[in-house]
Scaffold this motif. Structure first.
Motif, PDB file in Angstrom:
ATOM      1  N   ALA A   1       0.813  -1.220   0.000  1.00 15.09           N
ATOM      2  CA  ALA A   1       0.000   0.000   0.000  1.00 15.09           C
ATOM      3  C   ALA A   1       0.841   1.263   0.000  1.00 15.09           C
ATOM      4  O   ALA A   1       0.312   2.360   0.160  1.00 15.09           O
ATOM      5  CB  ALA A   1      -0.936  -0.005   1.211  1.00 15.09           C
ATOM      6  N   LYS A   2       2.133   1.138  -0.180  1.00 10.60           N
ATOM      7  CA  LYS A   2       3.056   2.272  -0.212  1.00 10.60           C
ATOM      8  C   LYS A   2       3.123   3.009   1.119  1.00 10.60           C
ATOM      9  O   LYS A   2       3.313   4.219   1.188  1.00 10.60           O
ATOM     10  CB  LYS A   2       2.726   3.244  -1.336  1.00 10.60           C
ATOM     11  N   ILE A   3       2.938   2.257   2.199  1.00  9.05           N
ATOM     12  CA  ILE A   3       3.154   2.769   3.547  1.00  9.05           C
ATOM     13  C   ILE A   3       4.595   2.453   3.927  1.00  9.05           C
ATOM     14  O   ILE A   3       5.043   1.317   3.787  1.00  9.05           O
ATOM     15  CB  ILE A   3       2.188   2.118   4.555  1.00  9.05           C
ATOM     16  N   THR A   4       5.344   3.442   4.391  1.00 13.03           N
ATOM     17  CA  THR A   4       6.694   3.192   4.871  1.00 13.03           C
ATOM     18  C   THR A   4       6.607   2.417   6.181  1.00 13.03           C
ATOM     19  O   THR A   4       5.966   2.868   7.129  1.00 13.03           O
ATOM     20  CB  THR A   4       7.443   4.517   5.107  1.00 13.03           C
ATOM     21  N   THR A   5       7.232   1.252   6.253  1.00 11.75           N
ATOM     22  CA  THR A   5       7.215   0.439   7.464  1.00 11.75           C
ATOM     23  C   THR A   5       8.615   0.388   8.063  1.00 11.75           C
ATOM     24  O   THR A   5       9.589   0.112   7.369  1.00 11.75           O
ATOM     25  CB  THR A   5       6.726  -0.984   7.172  1.00 11.75           C
ATOM     26  N   ALA A   6       8.709   0.660   9.365  1.00 15.28           N
ATOM     27  CA  ALA A   6      10.013   0.729  10.029  1.00 15.28           C
ATOM     28  C   ALA A   6       9.937   0.033  11.379  1.00 15.28           C
ATOM     29  O   ALA A   6       8.941   0.153  12.102  1.00 15.28           O
ATOM     30  CB  ALA A   6      10.436   2.185  10.207  1.00 15.28           C
ATOM     31  N   PHE A   7      11.010  -0.698  11.730  1.00 18.71           N
ATOM     32  CA  PHE A   7      11.040  -1.446  12.989  1.00 18.71           C
ATOM     33  C   PHE A   7      12.296  -1.114  13.774  1.00 18.71           C
ATOM     34  O   PHE A   7      13.403  -1.147  13.227  1.00 18.71           O
ATOM     35  CB  PHE A   7      11.005  -2.956  12.715  1.00 18.71           C
ATOM     36  N   ALA A   8      12.129  -0.799  15.055  1.00 20.20           N
ATOM     37  CA  ALA A   8      13.253  -0.533  15.954  1.00 20.20           C
ATOM     38  C   ALA A   8      13.275  -1.596  17.037  1.00 20.20           C
ATOM     39  O   ALA A   8      12.302  -1.756  17.783  1.00 20.20           O
ATOM     40  CB  ALA A   8      13.134   0.853  16.573  1.00 20.20           C
ATOM     41  N   ALA A   9      14.369  -2.339  17.109  1.00 26.38           N
ATOM     42  CA  ALA A   9      14.561  -3.366  18.127  1.00 26.38           C
ATOM     43  C   ALA A   9      15.273  -2.743  19.318  1.00 26.38           C
ATOM     44  O   ALA A   9      16.356  -2.166  19.179  1.00 26.38           O
ATOM     45  CB  ALA A   9      15.382  -4.523  17.558  1.00 26.38           C
ATOM     46  N   LEU A  10      14.681  -2.857  20.502  1.00 24.44           N
ATOM     47  CA  LEU A  10      15.204  -2.208  21.700  1.00 24.44           C
ATOM     48  C   LEU A  10      15.891  -3.226  22.603  1.00 24.44           C
ATOM     49  O   LEU A  10      15.361  -4.314  22.850  1.00 24.44           O
ATOM     50  CB  LEU A  10      14.072  -1.530  22.477  1.00 24.44           C
ATOM     51  N   GLY A  11      17.059  -2.887  23.126  1.00 24.65           N
ATOM     52  CA  GLY A  11      17.752  -3.773  24.041  1.00 24.65           C
ATOM     53  C   GLY A  11      18.440  -4.929  23.342  1.00 24.65           C
ATOM     54  O   GLY A  11      18.761  -4.854  22.151  1.00 24.65           O
ATOM     55  N   THR A  12      18.625  -6.021  24.065  1.00 17.28           N
ATOM     56  CA  THR A  12      19.413  -7.154  23.548  1.00 17.28           C
ATOM     57  C   THR A  12      18.606  -8.440  23.394  1.00 17.28           C
ATOM     58  O   THR A  12      19.150  -9.443  22.943  1.00 17.28           O
ATOM     59  CB  THR A  12      20.602  -7.425  24.475  1.00 17.28           C
ATOM     60  N   GLN A  13      17.325  -8.423  23.758  1.00 15.28           N
ATOM     61  CA  GLN A  13      16.517  -9.634  23.659  1.00 15.28           C
ATOM     62  C   GLN A  13      15.883  -9.820  22.285  1.00 15.28           C
ATOM     63  O   GLN A  13      15.292 -10.859  22.001  1.00 15.28           O
ATOM     64  CB  GLN A  13      15.423  -9.618  24.737  1.00 15.28           C
ATOM     65  N   ILE A  14      16.001  -8.811  21.454  1.00 17.01           N
ATOM     66  CA  ILE A  14      15.510  -8.869  20.075  1.00 17.01           C
ATOM     67  C   ILE A  14      16.428  -7.991  19.246  1.00 17.01           C
ATOM     68  O   ILE A  14      17.081  -7.090  19.785  1.00 17.01           O
ATOM     69  CB  ILE A  14      14.039  -8.372  19.989  1.00 17.01           C
ATOM     70  N   ASN A  15      16.542  -8.277  17.971  1.00 12.40           N
ATOM     71  CA  ASN A  15      17.376  -7.424  17.115  1.00 12.40           C
ATOM     72  C   ASN A  15      16.656  -7.118  15.815  1.00 12.40           C
ATOM     73  O   ASN A  15      15.564  -7.618  15.555  1.00 12.40           O
ATOM     74  CB  ASN A  15      18.755  -8.043  16.862  1.00 12.40           C
ATOM     75  N   ALA A  16      17.292  -6.299  15.012  1.00 12.06           N
ATOM     76  CA  ALA A  16      16.672  -5.817  13.779  1.00 12.06           C
ATOM     77  C   ALA A  16      16.365  -6.930  12.800  1.00 12.06           C
ATOM     78  O   ALA A  16      15.533  -6.746  11.905  1.00 12.06           O
ATOM     79  CB  ALA A  16      17.571  -4.772  13.122  1.00 12.06           C
ATOM     80  N   GLN A  17      16.998  -8.083  12.953  1.00  9.89           N
ATOM     81  CA  GLN A  17      16.717  -9.197  12.050  1.00  9.89           C
ATOM     82  C   GLN A  17      15.252  -9.609  12.119  1.00  9.89           C
ATOM     83  O   GLN A  17      14.685 -10.070  11.123  1.00  9.89           O
ATOM     84  CB  GLN A  17      17.621 -10.384  12.380  1.00  9.89           C
ATOM     85  N   PHE A  18      14.627  -9.438  13.287  1.00  3.72           N
ATOM     86  CA  PHE A  18      13.194  -9.729  13.397  1.00  3.72           C
ATOM     87  C   PHE A  18      12.412  -8.882  12.402  1.00  3.72           C
ATOM     88  O   PHE A  18      11.523  -9.373  11.704  1.00  3.72           O
ATOM     89  CB  PHE A  18      12.699  -9.457  14.821  1.00  3.72           C
ATOM     90  N   GLY A  19      12.740  -7.602  12.341  1.00  2.00           N
ATOM     91  CA  GLY A  19      12.062  -6.715  11.404  1.00  2.00           C
ATOM     92  C   GLY A  19      12.336  -7.076   9.967  1.00  2.00           C
ATOM     93  O   GLY A  19      11.444  -7.037   9.117  1.00  2.00           O
ATOM     94  N   VAL A  20      13.591  -7.433   9.680  1.00  2.00           N
ATOM     95  CA  VAL A  20      13.949  -7.857   8.322  1.00  2.00           C
ATOM     96  C   VAL A  20      13.134  -9.089   7.938  1.00  2.00           C
ATOM     97  O   VAL A  20      12.543  -9.157   6.846  1.00  2.00           O
ATOM     98  CB  VAL A  20      15.459  -8.161   8.223  1.00  2.00           C
ATOM     99  N   ASP A  21      13.071 -10.084   8.837  1.00  2.42           N
ATOM    100  CA  ASP A  21      12.338 -11.315   8.557  1.00  2.42           C
ATOM    101  C   ASP A  21      10.843 -11.068   8.379  1.00  2.42           C
ATOM    102  O   ASP A  21      10.176 -11.784   7.619  1.00  2.42           O
ATOM    103  CB  ASP A  21      12.554 -12.326   9.684  1.00  2.42           C
ATOM    104  N   HIS A  22      10.316 -10.067   9.058  1.00  6.66           N
ATOM    105  CA  HIS A  22       8.894  -9.745   8.933  1.00  6.66           C
ATOM    106  C   HIS A  22       8.606  -8.852   7.728  1.00  6.66           C
ATOM    107  O   HIS A  22       7.436  -8.621   7.413  1.00  6.66           O
ATOM    108  CB  HIS A  22       8.385  -9.071  10.207  1.00  6.66           C
ATOM    109  N   GLY A  23       9.640  -8.365   7.073  1.00  2.82           N
ATOM    110  CA  GLY A  23       9.444  -7.591   5.850  1.00  2.82           C
ATOM    111  C   GLY A  23       9.387  -6.098   6.026  1.00  2.82           C
ATOM    112  O   GLY A  23       9.033  -5.380   5.078  1.00  2.82           O
ATOM    113  N   PHE A  24       9.696  -5.579   7.234  1.00 11.47           N
ATOM    114  CA  PHE A  24       9.745  -4.126   7.398  1.00 11.47           C
ATOM    115  C   PHE A  24      10.777  -3.543   6.434  1.00 11.47           C
ATOM    116  O   PHE A  24      11.848  -4.116   6.219  1.00 11.47           O
ATOM    117  CB  PHE A  24      10.143  -3.760   8.824  1.00 11.47           C
TER     118      PHE A  24
END
Length: 235
Positions: free
Chosen positions: A144-167
């Motif tokens: 839908a041409k919405i910019t999607t962005a994910f910020a991983a906070l701390g050390t229990q999760i990282n940006a790879q989660f966002g990459v894997d989810h397609g952000f």
């Protein structure tokens, strides 16, 4: 839910910020509240402020939508409790955002520029939805041409989660003490940059943050938003 429609510009910029409010964020409450206040105050003299609305939504075991308000009037309340129903709340946030976009288009005749930012310090726990359902919600927003962005906070999760989810854009904020500056300065700068661009920043949404914050690692998803605006009638 009463929302804001009296835009004073033919340009409309919509931001939905989905904040993890689970129990693991308890020690960050003060920094999040202050960071949101700094974010709001940073737009006081910004020339596009009257074209920007922001909804601060929270999630734990459930999704808590926030009013879409002019950025200079945005709600900065924040408290924590419960688990991390992240996938379920991605789905609910998408529904809430889509509903608002449709109303704005119907009332103004303007196709808004839309950005969705999610911040979490943990992977889904006690979730009501699957990873695949959460990924589908992000895929639909990207389409839908919405910019999607994910910020991983701390050390229990990282940006790879966002990459894997397609952000489209993903970033690690590993130093939790940097959360105040991330919300009040870095995220504000990213949102301002997006509002000044005629197109989605996509994977470059956090580019200024990456350049100025040495403690944060920047990663990008390869997904890019399509140029087709016909999605309004399909969702």
């Amino acid at each position: 839910m009463s929302n804001f429609y009296n835009f004073s510009s033919s340009e409309i910029h919509i931001f939905l910020i989905l904040l993890d409010a689970s129990g693991s964020m308890e020690d960050d409450e003060a920094n999040v509240r202050k960071g949101l206040e700094m974010f709001k105050e940073s737009f006081n003299d910004f020339y596009l402020s009257n074209s920007i609305v922001v909804s601060i939504c929270r999630f734990d075991n459930d999704f808590y939508p926030g009013y879409f308000r002019p950025v200079k009037e945005m709600d900065t309340r924040y408290s924590t409790d419960g688990g991390t129903a992240l996938n379920y709340c991605l789905i609910e946030a998408k529904k809430y955002l889509n509903s608002y976009i449709r109303e704005v288009v119907e009332r103004t005749g303007v196709q808004p520029q839309v950005t969705f930012v999610c911040m979490s310090d943990g992977s889904p726990c006690g979730d009501k939805a699957s990873d695949s359902s959460g990924k589908n919600a992000i895929e639909e927003m990207n389409f839908a041409k919405i910019t999607t962005a994910f910020a991983a906070l701390g050390t229990q999760i990282n940006a790879q989660f966002g990459v894997d989810h397609g952000f489209m854009a993903n970033i690690d904020v590993t130093d939790r003490t940097a959360l105040l500056n991330f919300l009040g300065v870095d995220l504000s700068n990213s949102c301002k940059e997006q509002s000044q661009s005629s197109k989605s920043l996509g994977a470059s949404f956090f580019s200024q943050t990456a350049e100025t914050s040495q403690s944060q690692e920047y990663s990008q998803a390869t997904a890019q938003a399509l140029e087709d605006n016909s999605w309004i009638g399909d969702i």
